[in-house]
Design a protein around this motif. Structure first.
Motif, PDB file in Angstrom:
ATOM      1  N   ALA A  23       0.764  -0.745   0.210  1.00 55.61           N
ATOM      2  CA  ALA A  23       0.078   0.032  -0.157  1.00 55.61           C
ATOM      3  C   ALA A  23       0.652   1.199  -0.095  1.00 55.61           C
ATOM      4  CB  ALA A  23      -0.735  -0.269   1.074  1.00 55.61           C
ATOM      5  N   VAL A  24       0.831   2.190  -0.647  1.00 56.55           N
ATOM      6  CA  VAL A  24       1.343   2.921  -1.248  1.00 56.55           C
ATOM      7  C   VAL A  24       1.062   4.884  -0.988  1.00 56.55           C
ATOM      8  CG1 VAL A  24       3.389   4.469  -3.173  1.00 56.55           C
ATOM      9  CG2 VAL A  24       1.819   1.614  -2.815  1.00 56.55           C
ATOM     10  N   PHE A  25       1.890   5.551  -0.451  1.00 53.82           N
ATOM     11  CA  PHE A  25       1.036   6.892  -0.441  1.00 53.82           C
ATOM     12  C   PHE A  25       1.584   8.022  -1.805  1.00 53.82           C
ATOM     13  CE2 PHE A  25       2.240   6.162   4.092  1.00 53.82           C
ATOM     14  CZ  PHE A  25       0.606   6.560   4.635  1.00 53.82           C
ATOM     15  N   THR A  26       0.454   8.647  -1.808  1.00 55.50           N
ATOM     16  CA  THR A  26       0.512   9.721  -3.231  1.00 55.50           C
ATOM     17  C   THR A  26       0.253  10.880  -3.074  1.00 55.50           C
ATOM     18  OG1 THR A  26      -0.862   8.961  -4.119  1.00 55.50           O
ATOM     19  CG2 THR A  26       0.194   7.277  -5.205  1.00 55.50           C
ATOM     20  N   ASN A  27       0.304  11.392  -3.181  1.00 58.67           N
ATOM     21  CA  ASN A  27      -0.438  12.761  -2.990  1.00 58.67           C
ATOM     22  C   ASN A  27      -1.170  13.150  -4.198  1.00 58.67           C
ATOM     23  OD1 ASN A  27       3.538  13.962  -3.725  1.00 58.67           O
ATOM     24  ND2 ASN A  27       2.053  14.919  -2.060  1.00 58.67           N
ATOM     25  N   THR A  28      -2.170  11.769  -3.578  1.00 58.47           N
ATOM     26  CA  THR A  28      -3.817  12.059  -4.594  1.00 58.47           C
ATOM     27  C   THR A  28      -4.639  12.236  -2.932  1.00 58.47           C
ATOM     28  OG1 THR A  28      -3.973   9.763  -4.295  1.00 58.47           O
ATOM     29  CG2 THR A  28      -2.857  10.976  -6.197  1.00 58.47           C
ATOM     30  N   VAL A  29      -5.804  12.855  -3.791  1.00 56.98           N
ATOM     31  CA  VAL A  29      -6.949  12.003  -2.074  1.00 56.98           C
ATOM     32  C   VAL A  29      -6.580  11.369  -1.370  1.00 56.98           C
ATOM     33  CG1 VAL A  29      -9.078  12.789  -1.685  1.00 56.98           C
ATOM     34  CG2 VAL A  29      -8.072  14.196  -3.435  1.00 56.98           C
ATOM     35  N   PRO A  30      -7.715  10.873  -0.453  1.00 56.61           N
ATOM     36  CA  PRO A  30      -6.914   9.563   0.733  1.00 56.61           C
ATOM     37  C   PRO A  30      -8.436   8.933   0.279  1.00 56.61           C
ATOM     38  CG  PRO A  30      -7.082  11.276   1.755  1.00 56.61           C
ATOM     39  CD  PRO A  30      -7.089  12.322   1.190  1.00 56.61           C
ATOM     40  N   VAL A  31      -8.413   7.598  -0.257  1.00 57.36           N
ATOM     41  CA  VAL A  31      -8.582   6.532  -0.480  1.00 57.36           C
ATOM     42  C   VAL A  31      -9.069   5.674   0.203  1.00 57.36           C
ATOM     43  CG1 VAL A  31      -8.670   3.981  -2.526  1.00 57.36           C
ATOM     44  CG2 VAL A  31      -7.144   6.182  -3.025  1.00 57.36           C
ATOM     45  N   ASP A  32     -10.717   5.368   0.426  1.00 58.91           N
ATOM     46  CA  ASP A  32     -10.763   4.655   1.423  1.00 58.91           C
ATOM     47  C   ASP A  32     -12.219   3.832   1.037  1.00 58.91           C
ATOM     48  OD1 ASP A  32     -12.209   3.625   4.177  1.00 58.91           O
ATOM     49  OD2 ASP A  32     -11.101   4.920   4.862  1.00 58.91           O
ATOM     50  N   ALA A  33     -13.115   3.083   2.203  1.00 59.72           N
ATOM     51  CA  ALA A  33     -14.531   2.113   1.593  1.00 59.72           C
ATOM     52  C   ALA A  33     -15.033   3.362  -0.056  1.00 59.72           C
ATOM     53  CB  ALA A  33     -14.753   1.629   2.608  1.00 59.72           C
ATOM     54  N   TYR A  34     -15.424   2.279  -0.750  1.00 61.44           N
ATOM     55  CA  TYR A  34     -16.649   2.957  -1.782  1.00 61.44           C
ATOM     56  C   TYR A  34     -16.735   1.297  -2.209  1.00 61.44           C
ATOM     57  CZ  TYR A  34     -18.346   4.767  -6.142  1.00 61.44           C
ATOM     58  OH  TYR A  34     -19.217   4.525  -6.904  1.00 61.44           O
ATOM     59  N   ARG A  35     -18.420   1.673  -2.405  1.00 59.99           N
ATOM     60  CA  ARG A  35     -19.557   0.594  -2.898  1.00 59.99           C
ATOM     61  C   ARG A  35     -18.489  -0.599  -2.930  1.00 59.99           C
ATOM     62  NH1 ARG A  35     -25.046   1.392  -5.530  1.00 59.99           N
ATOM     63  NH2 ARG A  35     -26.217  -0.181  -4.031  1.00 59.99           N
ATOM     64  N   GLY A  36     -18.736  -1.509  -2.517  1.00 54.58           N
ATOM     65  CA  GLY A  36     -18.049  -2.540  -2.045  1.00 54.58           C
ATOM     66  C   GLY A  36     -17.016  -3.545  -1.358  1.00 54.58           C
ATOM     67  N   ALA A  37     -15.872  -1.706  -1.687  1.00 57.52           N
ATOM     68  CA  ALA A  37     -14.714  -2.104  -0.565  1.00 57.52           C
ATOM     69  C   ALA A  37     -13.854  -2.780  -0.786  1.00 57.52           C
ATOM     70  CB  ALA A  37     -14.767  -1.566   0.814  1.00 57.52           C
ATOM     71  N   GLY A  38     -12.775  -3.055  -2.020  1.00 58.39           N
ATOM     72  CA  GLY A  38     -12.433  -4.425  -2.313  1.00 58.39           C
ATOM     73  C   GLY A  38     -12.333  -5.544  -2.554  1.00 58.39           C
ATOM     74  N   ARG A  39     -13.724  -5.694  -2.463  1.00 55.09           N
ATOM     75  CA  ARG A  39     -14.442  -6.890  -3.000  1.00 55.09           C
ATOM     76  C   ARG A  39     -14.795  -6.528  -4.398  1.00 55.09           C
ATOM     77  NH1 ARG A  39     -18.625  -5.959   1.433  1.00 55.09           N
ATOM     78  NH2 ARG A  39     -17.756  -4.471   1.440  1.00 55.09           N
ATOM     79  N   PRO A  40     -14.916  -5.725  -4.754  1.00 51.98           N
ATOM     80  CA  PRO A  40     -15.289  -5.318  -6.313  1.00 51.98           C
ATOM     81  C   PRO A  40     -13.382  -5.420  -7.173  1.00 51.98           C
ATOM     82  CG  PRO A  40     -16.158  -3.533  -5.088  1.00 51.98           C
ATOM     83  CD  PRO A  40     -15.624  -4.859  -4.137  1.00 51.98           C
ATOM     84  N   GLU A  41     -12.632  -5.089  -6.174  1.00 53.44           N
ATOM     85  CA  GLU A  41     -11.555  -5.255  -6.589  1.00 53.44           C
ATOM     86  C   GLU A  41     -10.804  -7.023  -6.728  1.00 53.44           C
ATOM     87  OE1 GLU A  41     -12.573  -2.972  -4.754  1.00 53.44           O
ATOM     88  OE2 GLU A  41     -11.191  -1.180  -4.442  1.00 53.44           O
ATOM     89  N   ALA A  42     -11.753  -7.803  -6.047  1.00 52.52           N
ATOM     90  CA  ALA A  42     -11.128  -9.116  -5.644  1.00 52.52           C
ATOM     91  C   ALA A  42     -11.517  -9.847  -7.306  1.00 52.52           C
ATOM     92  CB  ALA A  42     -11.108  -9.576  -4.554  1.00 52.52           C
ATOM     93  N   THR A  43     -13.251  -9.278  -7.004  1.00 55.38           N
ATOM     94  CA  THR A  43     -13.967  -9.894  -8.259  1.00 55.38           C
ATOM     95  C   THR A  43     -13.624  -9.737  -9.573  1.00 55.38           C
ATOM     96  OG1 THR A  43     -15.598 -10.289  -6.371  1.00 55.38           O
ATOM     97  CG2 THR A  43     -16.099 -10.115  -8.694  1.00 55.38           C
ATOM     98  N   PHE A  44     -13.467  -8.458  -9.832  1.00 54.29           N
ATOM     99  CA  PHE A  44     -13.052  -8.819 -11.414  1.00 54.29           C
ATOM    100  C   PHE A  44     -11.775  -9.192 -11.181  1.00 54.29           C
ATOM    101  CE2 PHE A  44     -11.082  -4.927 -14.401  1.00 54.29           C
ATOM    102  CZ  PHE A  44     -11.963  -5.402 -15.394  1.00 54.29           C
ATOM    103  N   LEU A  45     -11.057  -9.273 -10.391  1.00 55.53           N
ATOM    104  CA  LEU A  45      -9.691 -10.128 -10.722  1.00 55.53           C
ATOM    105  C   LEU A  45      -9.505 -10.569 -11.382  1.00 55.53           C
ATOM    106  CD1 LEU A  45      -6.691 -10.064 -10.822  1.00 55.53           C
ATOM    107  CD2 LEU A  45      -6.274 -10.587  -7.789  1.00 55.53           C
ATOM    108  N   ILE A  46     -10.096 -11.635 -10.331  1.00 54.62           N
ATOM    109  CA  ILE A  46     -10.528 -13.404  -9.955  1.00 54.62           C
ATOM    110  C   ILE A  46     -11.412 -13.898 -11.879  1.00 54.62           C
ATOM    111  CG2 ILE A  46     -11.267 -15.526  -9.189  1.00 54.62           C
ATOM    112  CD1 ILE A  46     -11.766 -13.503  -6.589  1.00 54.62           C
ATOM    113  N   GLU A  47     -12.176 -12.689 -11.392  1.00 54.34           N
ATOM    114  CA  GLU A  47     -13.406 -13.169 -12.845  1.00 54.34           C
ATOM    115  C   GLU A  47     -13.014 -13.031 -13.850  1.00 54.34           C
ATOM    116  OE1 GLU A  47     -16.555 -14.859 -12.285  1.00 54.34           O
ATOM    117  OE2 GLU A  47     -14.889 -15.406 -10.396  1.00 54.34           O
TER     118      GLU A  47
END
Lengths: 265, 793
Positions: free
Chosen positions: B359-383
């Protein structure tokens, strides 16, 4: 929004006088471009001169050869006009797809062309139909009117009072909307008639609306989508942004132009 | 009155208020002598603050005060806390740099708050804000994950060299390596999961108030979890004891996760109200929302799936880089770890999985949970990877899924990545979706579309997610700094009407209807006799709020438990009134009856007796009828399902049109089918948004290019087709309602189905994968390259 003085003149002459007296004043018609800019504090006019109380500035008249739309006529009025639909259906259809219902009920033709947003729809119709812009002091040919991004031939104290469109034999407008804003990312208006064969492109040009000479030449020889086959648009003078590269815009100009010609029949 | 209990499609009671403009949102709240705050934000992605000259602003008309980070630091105001600690591979804790409420020393993203102006009116505050002169030393920015990881990259936080917040892993590396060594084939994929900007319809807003007579503070805020805000802000930021701080989240116009987090502006208005002894209001404009609401997603991932010669999955290896933005938002660390890698088994029997997440810090707005939060990322990858595996194996996309599904008799099923699924029937959701979507006759539709000059494709996703968060002890062992139980207080009023105080929060989900249906079902009273109260720490016991599709599974279970307590007590009262033994009392349809007789007392009669205890077992039973239950779930819940999407592509322009979408979801027991359908449709619309339209774009200097609706493409009504929604239920085995959750399934299941369809439509162009969003521009480039390749051949 910063503070500003507000005037509501009852005649064009009075509006011109107010405008001439205050170089920092701005005209407001429908306000569909100006109000957002004011709200974001990107402009700071000393005064707004509201054209909304001038009755002479609203209305549509159609003769055997022309459609004249007065400056403060809304897009919704043009879109709904049975006379415009009969005389220049492409113009009514263009108006019916500007912005959304709220914008069409507020926004006006004079405001649109005087603002000359490079992604606005109306400038392409004015240019492709070879319209004449009537102002508070003169008439200006479409070819002379649009001079660059957000700039026109209008003098600082000059007001668009009407746009006079020659009635074409054939005309159509097809646009590819920007996916986010739904402004034209590429819009092509084609026309054939007393104005000759003219093709105007909006949304894509780095300097705003422009005529497409190569397409006009080809269509003058043969008015058909096939005539545009193989005609490319040099990308270097086109806009590039996060939505579309200039190459994509160049490609879309070709696609939209063919579709417009097909639609015009 | 028709049937209103479990399973009835009752119309949402709250909608009359919302649709007629009578909702009371935070911005509708105006307090006497209220002042207005405007936040001065950084125009730079990364800059040192050499000095702030606020003198001209302080003397501007109407200005009451100007505060900077230095003013807050002088009063020992704390930084915004992070609610979850993730550990590195070596067991050391993540880097946790300070997150000052107002920037101190330097700014780290465009929109980072630097100062606040409080004035009599908002325009005056705005005017004054423009008169603040900040002496900036602009620094080079690390605007993307890749830029932040370059050797010599600018350090977002001076004390976090290399910009890595944590380097975490999960799973059995040795077993995975061994499985890859004997694999028949390996499917490989590199992808990015596009960064999203939530854009709830209601922008954030906060009103702070201080009562000098009592020392009480009140904060009205656009929050999904007012108690969490009270705890975090009171205990960690402003040092206000909880009994002197009330947090109210009234009607809230959408959250999607972005209103979980504790934001600087909440602390600013509360603190300023105390300093100035005046209520202070701040309302975001849309531009501020883009640059200050926590963003979502933003992963870059490499993954490999090992297969045997029959297409069975042997092992999965995943390396993900996750963008956290400039600061740790409230729950940021758990999103790309425990809400992501733990889902990498999907619905499949993959026996060995190893995931590494940096997990990486960048000069952008903080990133946090958004509808699905982690699970859409996992699902997109697997599927996506499963689709590619099917290509590699020359197998049908449906068949490879079937072959690897966890069978329905294998539950409870322990995955190799920590979770234990309790129930599901993946073949059934698949079968029903295939049938509803007419999968078998797709080729006819493809051919018909081809005759119209369109490229038609079909895509499928068989997803799973974990929600109903979460068992407190489990999440505690994983780094959560909170418990994740839920509370319900049920107050039976003397005449038998019922007020329910729930610790969850409704910001569009329809709890006022669903929960009232639960009560109507339980007590046999009409819904009109039930009031659901939420969103006010002065009324509701300490609850954890709404996110992670937890409200019904956890909050609803608490309501059931509190209902059970009420009924148990009411039976004792009824037994007394009916002069019977409590064992003989039956409660059904709102009547307490002596079994086998016609002797009965109504619920209202028993309630009245509880509050007018004239004839009452007062020696053994307290008067009154009010009970509280705290419910700590035994496990996550595991909604799963199958989404099928059909698209048509215009080969001339690259435009994608979603022409059909079918979702068959197992969300457990359905209380209100109409609300479930709405939740799924809304989620799918957001999933389509991510797949085809939405993306947050920063330039190299860290300027937000997609910073308004002119440039950030939200899905619109005409982008979304009619979404056919079906449910195929297996019950959750560990909560009293058997419910699983439905709020996020659409956003989780849809993106891979949409992208699968786009890739399928372009199958003749040699495309294996397209990163989201699949814009017309991106597709045109693929088509153009394909045509040029063909021309060259």
């Amino acid at each position: 929004m910063y503070e500003f003085a507000y005037h509501r003149p009852a005649s064009v002459a009075e509006a011109v006088k107010l405008l001439a007296a205050d170089p920092e004043a701005k005209l407001i018609s429908g306000g569909m471009s100006l109000i957002p800019v004011l709200k974001q504090r990107l402009a700071r006019p000393s005064a707004l001169i509201d054209l909304g109380a001038i009755p002479d500035l609203v209305g549509i008249s159609v003769s055997a050869t022309t459609v004249t739309v007065k400056g403060r006529t809304t897009h919704a009025a043009v879109a709904a006009s049975a006379e415009v639909r009969r005389a220049i259906p492409a113009l009514a259809e263009l108006a019916s797809h500007i912005g959304d219902a709220q914008v069409r009920n507020r926004g006006t033709i004079g405001g649109s062309i005087a603002h000359n947003d490079p992604t606005a729809d109306y400038p392409s119709a004015v240019l492709a139909l070879g319209a004449t812009v009537h102002t508070s002091r003169r008439t200006i040919a479409a070819d002379d009117f649009f001079t660059g991004l957000f700039t026109t031939a209008l003098e600082p104290d000059e007001i668009v009072t009407a746009v006079e469109f020659p009635i074409p034999d054939k005309a159509a407008y097809v646009k590819f909307p920007n996916p986010a804003s739904r402004y034209a990312m590429v819009g092509v208006f084609v026309a054939k008639g007393p104005m000759g064969v003219r093709v105007a492109v909006t949304g894509a040009g780095a300097k705003g609306v422009f005529r497409h000479a190569a397409m006009e030449e080809a269509l003058a020889k043969s008015w058909s989508p096939e005539a545009l086959e193989g005609i490319t648009t040099p990308a270097e003078n086109l806009t590039t942004d996060i939505h579309a590269s200039r190459e994509y815009r160049a490609h879309l100009i070709g696609v939209m132009a063919k579709r417009a010609v097909a639609k015009a029949g | 009155m028709g049937y209103e209990g479990i399973g009835a499609s009752v119309r949402r009671r709250e909608d009359l208020r919302f649709l007629s403009g009578r909702g009371i949102y935070t911005d509708d709240i105006n307090r006497p002598h209220q002042a207005y705050a405007v936040i001065v934000r950084s125009p730079h992605a990364h800059a040192r603050i050499r000095g702030i000259d606020a003198s001209a602003a302080r003397s501007a008309p109407g200005v009451i005060a100007v505060f900077t980070g230095a003013d807050m630091a002088a009063e020992k105001i704390g930084g915004l806390p992070c609610g979850w600690q993730v550990k590195n591979k070596d067991g050391t804790p993540m880097a946790e740099p300070p997150h000052p409420v107002l920037a101190v020393g330097k700014v780290r993203h465009v929109g980072d708050p630097v100062a606040v102006v409080v004035a009599e009116t908002k325009p005056q505050a705005r005017d004054a804000a423009e008169r603040i002169v900040i002496d900036w030393e602009v620094l080079p920015a690390a605007a993307t994950i890749q830029a932040a990881l370059q050797p010599g990259a600018p350090s977002v936080h001076d004390d976090v060299p290399g910009n890595v917040c944590f380097d975490w892993h999960l799973g059995d590396k040795t077993a995975v390596d061994a499985a890859f060594a004997r694999a028949h084939k390996v499917a490989r994929l590199e992808l990015s999961n596009n960064r999203l900007i939530p854009n709830a319809m209601e922008p954030r807003c906060a009103v702070g108030e201080y009562d000098p007579a009592t020392g009480d503070y009140t904060l009205w805020t656009t929050s999904q979890n007012p108690h969490v805000i009270r705890l975090l802000m009171g205990a960690f930021v402003l040092n206000i004891p909880e009994h002197k701080l009330r947090v109210v989240a009234p009607d809230v116009g959408g959250g999607f996760g972005s209103k979980i987090h504790h934001y600087a502006e909440e602390a600013i208005v509360t603190w300023a109200a105390g300093k100035l002894k005046r209520p202070v209001k701040w309302t975001a404009d849309r531009t501020e929302s883009f640059m200050s609401d926590a963003h979502g997603r933003d992963h870059v991932t490499e993954a490999e799936l090992a297969l045997d010669d029959e297409g069975r999955f042997l092992a999965l290896r995943v390396r993900t880089l996750a963008n956290l933005g400039a600061y740790l938002s409230t729950f940021a660390p758990c999103v790309p770890t425990y809400l992501y890698a733990t889902l990498l088994a999907g619905v499949y029997t993959t026996p060995a999985i190893y995931a590494e997440v940096k997990a990486v810090f960048t000069n952008t707005v903080p990133v946090d949970a958004y509808r699905g939060a982690g699970r859409p990322e996992a699902t997109f990858l697997i599927e996506r990877l499963v689709d590619i595996a099917a290509l590699e194996m020359g197998m049908d996309r449906v068949e490879i899924r079937r072959r690897n599904f966890i069978p329905k008799d294998a539950f409870p099923y322990q995955t190799p990545v920590a979770l234990q699924y309790d129930s599901g029937d993946y073949h059934r959701t698949l079968d029903e979706a295939l049938k509803a979507a007419k999968w078998d006759t797709f080729e006819q539709r493809r051919a018909e579309a081809a005759r119209r000059g369109k490229l038609r494709g079909i895509g499928i996703s068989t997803y799973i997610e974990a929600c109903g968060i979460a068992p407190s002890a489990v999440v505690g062992s994983l780094g959560a700094r909170a418990g994740l139980y839920e509370v319900a207080n049920i107050r039976v009023n003397p005449t038998g009407s019922i007020t329910v105080f729930t610790g969850t929060h409704s910001h569009g989900q329809g709890h006022e209807t669903t929960f009232a249906q639960l009560i109507a079902d339980r007590f046999g009273v009409p819904m009109s006799q039930v009031e659901i109260v939420h969103g006010d720490t002065a009324k509701v016991p300490f609850g954890m709020g709404t996110y992670g599709s937890r409200s019904l599974a956890v909050g609803g279970s608490a309501i059931v438990r509190a209902s059970d307590k009420i009924i148990a007590k009411a039976k004792r009262i009824a037994a007394h009134l009916l002069e019977a033994s409590v064992e003989d009392i039956e409660f059904k349809n709102g009547m307490f009856r002596v079994a086998g007789t016609d002797r009965a007392k109504s619920f209202a009669e028993v309630s009245l007796a509880a509050y007018v205890p004239h004839n009452y077992p007062i020696e053994e039973l307290e008067p009154g009828l009010e009970e509280t239950a705290f419910y700590d779930p035994k496990n996550f819940t595991f909604p799963a399902g199958c989404h099928i999407c059909e698209v048509e592509i215009d080969p001339e322009t690259g435009e994608v049109e979603v022409v059909n979408f079918t979702a068959v979801d197992d969300v457990g027991r359905v209380i209100n089918p109409m609300i479930v359908e709405g939740q799924v449709q809304g989620g799918v619309a957001q999933g389509i948004g991510q797949a085809l339209f939405e993306t947050c774009v920063y330039d190299e200097a860290g300027q937000l290019l997609s910073g308004s609706m002119m440039d950030y493409t939200m899905p619109r009504a005409d982008d979304v087709p009619y979404i056919q929604v079906g449910t195929a239920v297996t019950l959750c085995t560990h909560n009293p309602l058997g419910v699983k959750g439905c709020g996020e399934v659409g956003a989780i299941g849809a993106p891979p189905a949409v992208i699968g369809a786009v890739v399928d439509a372009l199958r003749d162009y040699g495309v294996r994968h397209i990163d989201m969003p699949a814009t017309s521009h991106k597709i045109w480039r693929i088509l153009d390259a394909g045509r040029q390749r063909l021309a060259a051949e």
